[in-house]
Design a protein around this motif. Structure first.
Motif: not given
Length: 300
Positions: A3-9, A160-164, A184-188
């Motif tokens: 996860h890049e940048n996001i530490t909470e939802f 989920i862990i592998r998604l940015p 919410l992931a920044c990828t397709d």
């Protein structure tokens, strides 16, 4: 990746209307208390009586325990979020909640299948029942259920862990689940969505169909029984079928995709996270004479 940048939802929850929230927090709190007390009552009754020696009640004991665990992964956060200003959940807690919900939920599904198998053996092969469903077999079936559920849940987390995650962090749900997170992931993630729908959806539907077929076989076998035996078997199977329908139908609706799925998903998810767990104790005790007499012995 990771996860890049996001530490909470932020969990958007069920409703946006403030007046509804207070009423619902009270309602869900009462439901949660009912779930805990009802399932613990069954759990302690079976533990404290001789019912636990029968396979059916051994499985029912685990089912009650799982109901408590499953609802406890979702309900407390749901209730506090209805009243809280900050509806945040950390990235790690989110993954932990997702894992727990899938683990306890999937174990419950496998235990329901095991209970159907137990009914099948009891009714269709009564003479071999004690041999087929001996203590060891029962424990192995429970262990296999837990292991299957563990593999299923770990796979969800690994996806989920592998998604940015770098963009918006608002989850349109009241607990962390795979689909809302994939959005919410920044990828397709369209291929992942298809993969999850096919695996989990097909699994839910296959399990449900297997259960329905097993009950058709059981009911056709019952036609040859005496009316008393038939009545007893029908009341046992009836309660199980009710629970299966309450748990599976919403699940199938969620994993069979529709156009406007998320808003419906939240409502369907309520069925198997709260409502089914609340009715299970009622369904299994009200229709069951052995359970009622055991309760009298244990509690009176």
């Amino acid at each position: 990746m990771g996860h890049e940048n996001i530490t909470e939802f932020i969990l958007l929850g069920l409703f946006s209307d403030e007046n509804v929230k207070v009423a619902c927090s009270v309602l869900f709190s009462l439901c949660y208390v009912a779930i805990l007390s009802g399932n613990l009552l069954i759990f302690l009754t079976i533990r404290g009586s001789r019912l636990g020696e029968q396979p059916m009640y051994l499985f029912l004991n685990y089912l009650s325990f799982l109901d408590v665990c499953f609802t406890s992964t979702v309900a407390p956060k749901l209730i506090t979020n209805l009243l809280a200003q900050q509806k945040t959940i950390s990235y790690n807690s989110c993954l932990a909640q997702m894992f727990s919900a899938h683990f306890f939920g999937a174990t419950e599904i496998f235990i329901l299948v095991t209970m159907a198998y137990d009914h099948y053996v009891a009714i269709c092969r009564p003479l071999h029942y004690m041999v087929i469903m001996n203590r060891q077999v029962c424990y192995v079936l429970v262990m296999v259920s837990a292991m299957g559920a563990f593999i299923h849940s770990i796979l969800q987390v690994l996806i989920i862990i592998r998604l940015p995650f770098c963009g918006p962090n608002q989850i349109d749900h009241y607990f962390c689940d795979v689909f809302p997170l994939l959005k919410l992931a920044c990828t397709d993630t369209s291929m992942l969505v298809i993969a999850i729908i096919t695996t989990t959806g097909v699994l839910s539907i296959l399990t449900f169909v297997t259960l329905v077929i097993s009950y058709i076989i059981i009911l056709s076998t019952l036609r040859t029984r005496s009316s008393e035996g038939r009545h007893k078997a029908l009341s046992t199977c009836g309660s199980h079928i009710t629970v299966v329908f309450m748990f599976f139908l919403p699940l199938i609706f969620i994993y069979v995709p529709t156009v406007d799925s998320v808003s419906n998903d939240k409502v369907f998810a309520l069925f198997y996270t709260m409502i089914a767990s609340m009715f299970n104790p009622l369904i299994y005790t009200l229709r069951n004479t052995d359970m009622k007499s055991a309760m009298r012995k244990v509690w009176c």
